[in-house]
Design an enzyme around this catalytic site. Structure first.
Site, short mmCIF file in Angstrom:
data_model
loop_
_atom_site.label_atom_id
_atom_site.label_comp_id
_atom_site.label_asym_id
_atom_site.label_seq_id
_atom_site.Cartn_x
_atom_site.Cartn_y
_atom_site.Cartn_z
N CYS A 69 0.83 -1.21 0.00
CA CYS A 69 0.00 0.00 0.00
C CYS A 69 0.86 1.26 0.00
O CYS A 69 1.57 1.54 0.97
CB CYS A 69 -0.92 -0.04 1.22
SG CYS A 69 -1.78 1.49 1.58
N CYS A 72 0.07 3.75 2.79
CA CYS A 72 0.55 3.19 4.07
C CYS A 72 2.03 3.51 4.26
O CYS A 72 2.46 3.92 5.34
CB CYS A 72 0.35 1.68 4.12
SG CYS A 72 -1.37 1.13 4.02
#
Length: 146
Positions: A69, A72
């Site tokens: 991600c 993230c």
């Protein structure tokens, strides 16, 4: 009489009793002798998550994330800085949703990153999406603890 809190060790998951006024004095785990607070997010698997949230009397701030991600990874440095600011009043942890898919499903984590704040074993706040400044993460967490 001094208030004692249950604090779960981030290393061996043992529940320790720590006097509230000693939280900031770098307490060690009674079992493994490692620091109860590292000033960094603690990576948890599903069992360790259950122990931290279910047994600790400290609020637990969780970053649900995945290695693939991009947002993230963008949020990760700010989350590291936020951990240093929030501990020892808040346990700051990370849960990899790829490794803990059942937990993510049970908690209805639909997007990542998602921050969730647990107090007394119950989720009290959730923030989907990346917060890229440590000050924003700290303000969000503290705002839900008042």
């Amino acid at each position: 009489m001094t208030e004692s809190l249950h604090v779960v060790c981030p290393h061996c998951q043992t529940t320790n009793r720590v006097r509230a006024e000693q939280l900031g004095s770098a307490p060690d785990c009674g079992r493994c002798k490692q620091a109860l607070f590292t000033g960094r997010p603690v990576a948890l698997d599903e069992a360790a998550f259950e122990r931290q949230v279910g047994r600790s009397q400290l609020p637990v701030l969780v970053d649900f994330w995945a290695p693939w991600c991009g947002p993230c990874r963008t949020m990760a440095p700010a989350y590291e800085q936020a951990a240093a600011a929030l501990e020892p009043q808040v346990r700051v942890v990370k849960v990899d949703t790829e490794q803990a898919q059942a937990l993510a499903g049970r908690l209805n984590i639909r997007s990542i990153p998602t921050l969730a704040l647990f107090v007394g074993g119950r989720e009290v706040a959730r923030q989907p999406g990346a917060l890229t400044r440590a000050a924003d993460i700290v303000a969000w967490a503290r705002g839900h603890l008042r």
